[in-house]
Design a protein around this motif. Structure first.
Motif, PDB file in Angstrom:
ATOM      1  N   GLY A   1     -14.768  -5.124   0.553  1.00 11.25           N
ATOM      2  CA  GLY A   1     -14.667  -3.712   0.887  1.00 11.25           C
ATOM      3  C   GLY A   1     -14.427  -2.842  -0.324  1.00 11.25           C
ATOM      4  N   ARG A   2     -15.064  -3.205  -1.428  1.00 10.91           N
ATOM      5  CA  ARG A   2     -14.850  -2.452  -2.668  1.00 10.91           C
ATOM      6  C   ARG A   2     -16.165  -2.060  -3.318  1.00 10.91           C
ATOM      7  NH1 ARG A   2      -9.969  -2.354  -6.001  1.00 10.91           N
ATOM      8  NH2 ARG A   2      -8.682  -1.711  -4.280  1.00 10.91           N
ATOM      9  N   LEU A   3     -16.172  -0.841  -3.819  1.00  8.12           N
ATOM     10  CA  LEU A   3     -17.303  -0.337  -4.574  1.00  8.12           C
ATOM     11  C   LEU A   3     -16.852  -0.262  -6.032  1.00  8.12           C
ATOM     12  CD1 LEU A   3     -20.137   0.866  -3.763  1.00  8.12           C
ATOM     13  CD2 LEU A   3     -19.077   3.107  -4.009  1.00  8.12           C
ATOM     14  N   ARG A   4     -17.645  -0.874  -6.915  1.00  6.51           N
ATOM     15  CA  ARG A   4     -17.255  -0.881  -8.326  1.00  6.51           C
ATOM     16  C   ARG A   4     -18.288  -0.113  -9.144  1.00  6.51           C
ATOM     17  NH1 ARG A   4     -13.408  -4.380 -10.498  1.00  6.51           N
ATOM     18  NH2 ARG A   4     -13.400  -5.576  -8.587  1.00  6.51           N
ATOM     19  N   LEU A   5     -17.794   0.848  -9.907  1.00  2.49           N
ATOM     20  CA  LEU A   5     -18.687   1.688 -10.724  1.00  2.49           C
ATOM     21  C   LEU A   5     -18.473   1.366 -12.188  1.00  2.49           C
ATOM     22  CD1 LEU A   5     -17.728   4.894  -8.774  1.00  2.49           C
ATOM     23  CD2 LEU A   5     -19.928   3.793  -8.606  1.00  2.49           C
ATOM     24  N   HIS A   6     -19.562   1.050 -12.867  1.00  2.29           N
ATOM     25  CA  HIS A   6     -19.483   0.679 -14.281  1.00  2.29           C
ATOM     26  C   HIS A   6     -20.014   1.818 -15.148  1.00  2.29           C
ATOM     27  CE1 HIS A   6     -18.890  -3.723 -13.440  1.00  2.29           C
ATOM     28  NE2 HIS A   6     -19.401  -3.336 -12.290  1.00  2.29           N
ATOM     29  N   TRP A   7     -19.102   2.586 -15.744  1.00  7.08           N
ATOM     30  CA  TRP A   7     -19.489   3.570 -16.740  1.00  7.08           C
ATOM     31  C   TRP A   7     -19.364   2.919 -18.115  1.00  7.08           C
ATOM     32  CZ3 TRP A   7     -17.138   6.172 -12.430  1.00  7.08           C
ATOM     33  CH2 TRP A   7     -17.922   7.215 -11.896  1.00  7.08           C
ATOM     34  N   ALA A   8     -19.961   3.536 -19.117  1.00  2.65           N
ATOM     35  CA  ALA A   8     -19.918   2.961 -20.465  1.00  2.65           C
ATOM     36  C   ALA A   8     -18.480   2.775 -20.938  1.00  2.65           C
ATOM     37  CB  ALA A   8     -20.692   3.854 -21.428  1.00  2.65           C
ATOM     38  N   ASP A   9     -17.601   3.708 -20.586  1.00  2.00           N
ATOM     39  CA  ASP A   9     -16.230   3.655 -21.113  1.00  2.00           C
ATOM     40  C   ASP A   9     -15.181   3.280 -20.068  1.00  2.00           C
ATOM     41  OD1 ASP A   9     -16.634   5.944 -19.687  1.00  2.00           O
ATOM     42  OD2 ASP A   9     -15.594   7.265 -21.071  1.00  2.00           O
ATOM     43  N   ALA A  10     -15.608   3.036 -18.826  1.00  2.00           N
ATOM     44  CA  ALA A  10     -14.628   2.707 -17.794  1.00  2.00           C
ATOM     45  C   ALA A  10     -15.286   2.023 -16.601  1.00  2.00           C
ATOM     46  CB  ALA A  10     -13.915   3.979 -17.324  1.00  2.00           C
ATOM     47  N   VAL A  11     -14.559   1.108 -16.006  1.00  2.57           N
ATOM     48  CA  VAL A  11     -15.007   0.469 -14.767  1.00  2.57           C
ATOM     49  C   VAL A  11     -13.953   0.782 -13.715  1.00  2.57           C
ATOM     50  CG1 VAL A  11     -15.578  -1.702 -13.615  1.00  2.57           C
ATOM     51  CG2 VAL A  11     -16.159  -1.374 -16.023  1.00  2.57           C
TER      52      VAL A  11
END
Ligand SMILES: [Zn+2]
Length: 96
Positions: free
Chosen positions: A14-24
């Motif tokens: 039940g988790r959505l993970r967003l990967h930005w260049a400087d943060a997850v």
């Protein structure tokens, strides 16, 4: 705000993970559903009407809308648009 490089949807957790260049960042599906900003949810919030969210609600579909994503939930709710900046803001609230 730039879109994340990658989005992982873990339905089991039940988790959505967003990967930005400087943060997850990871966001809980139920928390996302509660934070929905569609007209219906805004109206309910404005009038103090409780928004019932099953704890087991899941994000079933992620549709890109350019400046963010539209999330479709397993309870049938599908009107919420979540701009990238709003998702980052929710993640910041979630992690304190
Ligand atoms: Zn909504």
């Amino acid at each position: 705000m730039q879109p994340p490089e990658r989005i992982d949807n873990n339905v089991a957790q039940g988790r959505l993970r967003l990967h930005w260049a400087d943060a997850v960042v990871a966001l809980d599906h139920a928390a996302l559903r509660k934070a929905c900003r569609c007209a219906e949810c805004q109206f309910k919030r404005h009038h103090g009407t409780p928004i019932h969210v099953p704890a087991a609600v899941r994000v079933t579909t992620i549709a890109p809308v350019g400046y963010g994503v539209q999330l479709v939930f397993s309870d049938g709710h599908a009107r919420g648009i979540y701009p990238w900046a709003y998702l980052a803001e929710l993640a910041a609230i979630a992690t304190g």
